[in-house]
Design an enzyme around this catalytic site. Structure first.
Site, PDB file in Angstrom:
ATOM      1  N   ARG A 139     -38.849   3.264 -18.071  1.00 43.38           N
ATOM      2  CA  ARG A 139     -38.679   3.877 -16.760  1.00 43.38           C
ATOM      3  C   ARG A 139     -39.795   4.713 -16.505  1.00 43.38           C
ATOM      4  O   ARG A 139     -40.187   5.239 -15.235  1.00 43.38           O
ATOM      5  CB  ARG A 139     -37.396   4.874 -16.722  1.00 43.38           C
ATOM      6  CG  ARG A 139     -36.116   4.124 -17.300  1.00 43.38           C
ATOM      7  CD  ARG A 139     -35.080   5.064 -17.161  1.00 43.38           C
ATOM      8  NE  ARG A 139     -35.302   5.937 -18.370  1.00 43.38           N
ATOM      9  CZ  ARG A 139     -34.662   6.753 -18.718  1.00 43.38           C
ATOM     10  NH1 ARG A 139     -33.558   7.198 -17.992  1.00 43.38           N
ATOM     11  NH2 ARG A 139     -34.828   7.521 -19.764  1.00 43.38           N
ATOM     12  N   GLN A 178     -43.441  33.855  -7.275  1.00 38.33           N
ATOM     13  CA  GLN A 178     -43.720  32.959  -5.936  1.00 38.33           C
ATOM     14  C   GLN A 178     -44.079  31.399  -6.587  1.00 38.33           C
ATOM     15  O   GLN A 178     -44.578  31.579  -7.743  1.00 38.33           O
ATOM     16  CB  GLN A 178     -44.847  33.541  -5.251  1.00 38.33           C
ATOM     17  CG  GLN A 178     -44.568  34.759  -4.286  1.00 38.33           C
ATOM     18  CD  GLN A 178     -45.787  35.114  -3.591  1.00 38.33           C
ATOM     19  OE1 GLN A 178     -45.711  36.256  -3.091  1.00 38.33           O
ATOM     20  NE2 GLN A 178     -46.779  34.356  -3.483  1.00 38.33           N
ATOM     21  N   ASN A 218     -46.567  28.731  -5.171  1.00 45.81           N
ATOM     22  CA  ASN A 218     -47.605  28.209  -3.972  1.00 45.81           C
ATOM     23  C   ASN A 218     -47.737  26.731  -3.971  1.00 45.81           C
ATOM     24  O   ASN A 218     -47.944  26.233  -5.144  1.00 45.81           O
ATOM     25  CB  ASN A 218     -48.656  29.177  -4.145  1.00 45.81           C
ATOM     26  CG  ASN A 218     -48.332  30.772  -4.010  1.00 45.81           C
ATOM     27  OD1 ASN A 218     -47.255  31.085  -3.224  1.00 45.81           O
ATOM     28  ND2 ASN A 218     -49.110  31.463  -4.602  1.00 45.81           N
ATOM     29  N   ARG A 234     -61.512  27.055  -2.972  1.00 50.34           N
ATOM     30  CA  ARG A 234     -60.507  28.258  -2.711  1.00 50.34           C
ATOM     31  C   ARG A 234     -60.725  28.948  -3.962  1.00 50.34           C
ATOM     32  O   ARG A 234     -60.803  28.904  -4.920  1.00 50.34           O
ATOM     33  CB  ARG A 234     -59.164  27.878  -2.674  1.00 50.34           C
ATOM     34  CG  ARG A 234     -58.778  26.849  -1.589  1.00 50.34           C
ATOM     35  CD  ARG A 234     -57.417  26.466  -1.583  1.00 50.34           C
ATOM     36  NE  ARG A 234     -56.976  25.725  -0.352  1.00 50.34           N
ATOM     37  CZ  ARG A 234     -56.407  25.929   0.595  1.00 50.34           C
ATOM     38  NH1 ARG A 234     -56.118  27.375   0.889  1.00 50.34           N
ATOM     39  NH2 ARG A 234     -56.201  25.209   1.664  1.00 50.34           N
ATOM     40  N   HIS A 269     -60.503  34.585  -6.388  1.00 51.00           N
ATOM     41  CA  HIS A 269     -59.373  35.631  -5.999  1.00 51.00           C
ATOM     42  C   HIS A 269     -58.616  36.411  -6.925  1.00 51.00           C
ATOM     43  O   HIS A 269     -58.442  35.572  -7.935  1.00 51.00           O
ATOM     44  CB  HIS A 269     -58.339  34.927  -5.059  1.00 51.00           C
ATOM     45  CG  HIS A 269     -58.686  34.454  -3.924  1.00 51.00           C
ATOM     46  ND1 HIS A 269     -57.894  33.020  -3.360  1.00 51.00           N
ATOM     47  CD2 HIS A 269     -59.907  34.473  -2.974  1.00 51.00           C
ATOM     48  CE1 HIS A 269     -59.001  32.687  -2.492  1.00 51.00           C
ATOM     49  NE2 HIS A 269     -59.763  33.594  -2.181  1.00 51.00           N
ATOM     50  N   LYS A 277     -51.112  33.548 -12.934  1.00 48.24           N
ATOM     51  CA  LYS A 277     -51.045  32.260 -12.223  1.00 48.24           C
ATOM     52  C   LYS A 277     -50.757  31.191 -13.174  1.00 48.24           C
ATOM     53  O   LYS A 277     -51.481  31.177 -14.269  1.00 48.24           O
ATOM     54  CB  LYS A 277     -52.225  32.017 -11.165  1.00 48.24           C
ATOM     55  CG  LYS A 277     -52.172  32.988 -10.202  1.00 48.24           C
ATOM     56  CD  LYS A 277     -53.655  32.634  -9.445  1.00 48.24           C
ATOM     57  CE  LYS A 277     -53.710  33.559  -8.401  1.00 48.24           C
ATOM     58  NZ  LYS A 277     -54.927  33.299  -7.531  1.00 48.24           N
ATOM     59  N   HIS A 279     -59.678  33.870 -10.006  1.00 47.00           N
ATOM     60  CA  HIS A 279     -59.448  32.372 -10.157  1.00 47.00           C
ATOM     61  C   HIS A 279     -59.732  31.780  -8.809  1.00 47.00           C
ATOM     62  O   HIS A 279     -59.715  32.288  -7.721  1.00 47.00           O
ATOM     63  CB  HIS A 279     -57.841  32.332 -10.141  1.00 47.00           C
ATOM     64  CG  HIS A 279     -57.515  30.901 -10.130  1.00 47.00           C
ATOM     65  ND1 HIS A 279     -56.964  30.390  -8.669  1.00 47.00           N
ATOM     66  CD2 HIS A 279     -57.468  29.741 -10.907  1.00 47.00           C
ATOM     67  CE1 HIS A 279     -56.395  29.178  -8.883  1.00 47.00           C
ATOM     68  NE2 HIS A 279     -56.857  28.834 -10.011  1.00 47.00           N
ATOM     69  N   TYR A 286     -49.156  26.187  -7.703  1.00 45.37           N
ATOM     70  CA  TYR A 286     -49.122  27.280  -8.772  1.00 45.37           C
ATOM     71  C   TYR A 286     -48.070  28.354  -8.814  1.00 45.37           C
ATOM     72  O   TYR A 286     -47.674  28.629  -7.659  1.00 45.37           O
ATOM     73  CB  TYR A 286     -50.509  27.812  -8.828  1.00 45.37           C
ATOM     74  CG  TYR A 286     -51.101  28.164  -7.592  1.00 45.37           C
ATOM     75  CD1 TYR A 286     -51.328  29.552  -6.965  1.00 45.37           C
ATOM     76  CD2 TYR A 286     -51.651  27.168  -6.792  1.00 45.37           C
ATOM     77  CE1 TYR A 286     -51.809  29.623  -5.923  1.00 45.37           C
ATOM     78  CE2 TYR A 286     -52.607  27.398  -5.666  1.00 45.37           C
ATOM     79  CZ  TYR A 286     -52.700  28.725  -5.245  1.00 45.37           C
ATOM     80  OH  TYR A 286     -53.079  28.789  -4.209  1.00 45.37           O
ATOM     81  N   LYS A 342     -63.871  34.066   4.705  1.00 47.65           N
ATOM     82  CA  LYS A 342     -63.490  35.187   3.678  1.00 47.65           C
ATOM     83  C   LYS A 342     -64.100  35.216   2.353  1.00 47.65           C
ATOM     84  O   LYS A 342     -64.893  36.141   1.765  1.00 47.65           O
ATOM     85  CB  LYS A 342     -62.127  35.392   3.647  1.00 47.65           C
ATOM     86  CG  LYS A 342     -61.448  36.363   2.841  1.00 47.65           C
ATOM     87  CD  LYS A 342     -60.147  36.647   2.936  1.00 47.65           C
ATOM     88  CE  LYS A 342     -59.575  35.852   1.761  1.00 47.65           C
ATOM     89  NZ  LYS A 342     -57.883  36.064   1.811  1.00 47.65           N
ATOM     90  N   ASP A 343     -63.857  33.713   1.875  1.00 49.54           N
ATOM     91  CA  ASP A 343     -64.457  33.509   0.498  1.00 49.54           C
ATOM     92  C   ASP A 343     -66.254  33.561   0.623  1.00 49.54           C
ATOM     93  O   ASP A 343     -66.741  33.865  -0.443  1.00 49.54           O
ATOM     94  CB  ASP A 343     -64.057  32.086   0.040  1.00 49.54           C
ATOM     95  CG  ASP A 343     -62.434  32.514  -0.361  1.00 49.54           C
ATOM     96  OD1 ASP A 343     -62.184  33.421  -0.502  1.00 49.54           O
ATOM     97  OD2 ASP A 343     -61.806  31.164  -0.547  1.00 49.54           O
TER      98      ASP A 343
END
Length: 188
Positions: A23, A46, A48, A59, A62, A72, A119, A132, A167-168
């Site tokens: 399967r 959370q 995400n 990305r 952060h 994370k 990260h 994540y 921002k980054d």
């Protein structure tokens, strides 16, 4: 699950152990008990999801300061990404060092990112989706970031990031004061 130490203190690459038959396969992507037995955070606040239509999307890098410093657990569900972490904890044996790994929909590996680590990732294929789990809720006043191209870090990205948010792109080059590394002392 298999937990593999990385060269950075407290960070792990995690592999699922698929059980296959005609399967397909079944595998546990997370088990609270196994994570706790490995000494890892086993509760998350959370979950995400990040979808990135273009290869070369960056990305990061952060992180959050205490009291919202977060763990994370990152996995690539579709496509491929190069995931990078930087140990920002001044009392860690791996302080200031980084580690990168390709996560993709074929190897199904996950990266466990401890508290006190920056990260980020760059997508290696179009239509890449990351999933994540995060241990603490986002706290805007506690957010910090590193420049992905900071020569102090020396990250060797496998492809040149092409799509980076304002921002980054605007995080300052490494500065121990701005980046509040002393607030990360003792964070685990």
């Amino acid at each position: 699950m298999k937990f593999h130490k990385t060269p950075l203190q407290d960070a792990y690459v995690i592999e699922m152990e698929p059980r296959a038959d005609e399967r397909g396969f079944f595998a546990r992507a997370f088990c609270e008990q196994e994570f706790a037995e490995a000494g890892l955070v086993s509760r998350y606040a959370q979950v995400n999801n990040s979808f990135n239509p273009r290869k070369g999307t960056l990305r990061g890098m952060h992180y959050q300061l205490p009291p919202a410093a977060e763990v994370k657990l990152v996995r690539c569900l579709r496509g491929a990404l190069y995931d990078v972490i930087v140990d920002m904890r001044p009392d860690s044996a791996s302080y200031g060092k980084h580690f990168g790994i390709e996560l993709n929909d074929e190897n199904r590996k996950m990266l466990y990112v401890p508290r006190g680590f920056a990260h980020g990732f760059v997508t290696l294929r179009d239509d890449t989706e990351a999933f994540y789990m995060v241990s603490d809720a986002y706290m805007p006043g506690g957010e910090r970031g590193l420049r992905y191209d900071d020569p102090h870090l020396g990250i060797d990205w496998p492809i040149q990031p092409e799509l980076v948010s304002e921002k980054d792109r605007s995080w300052p080059l490494f500065d121990a004061g701005f980046h509040a590394v002393e607030q990360l002392r003792g964070v685990r």
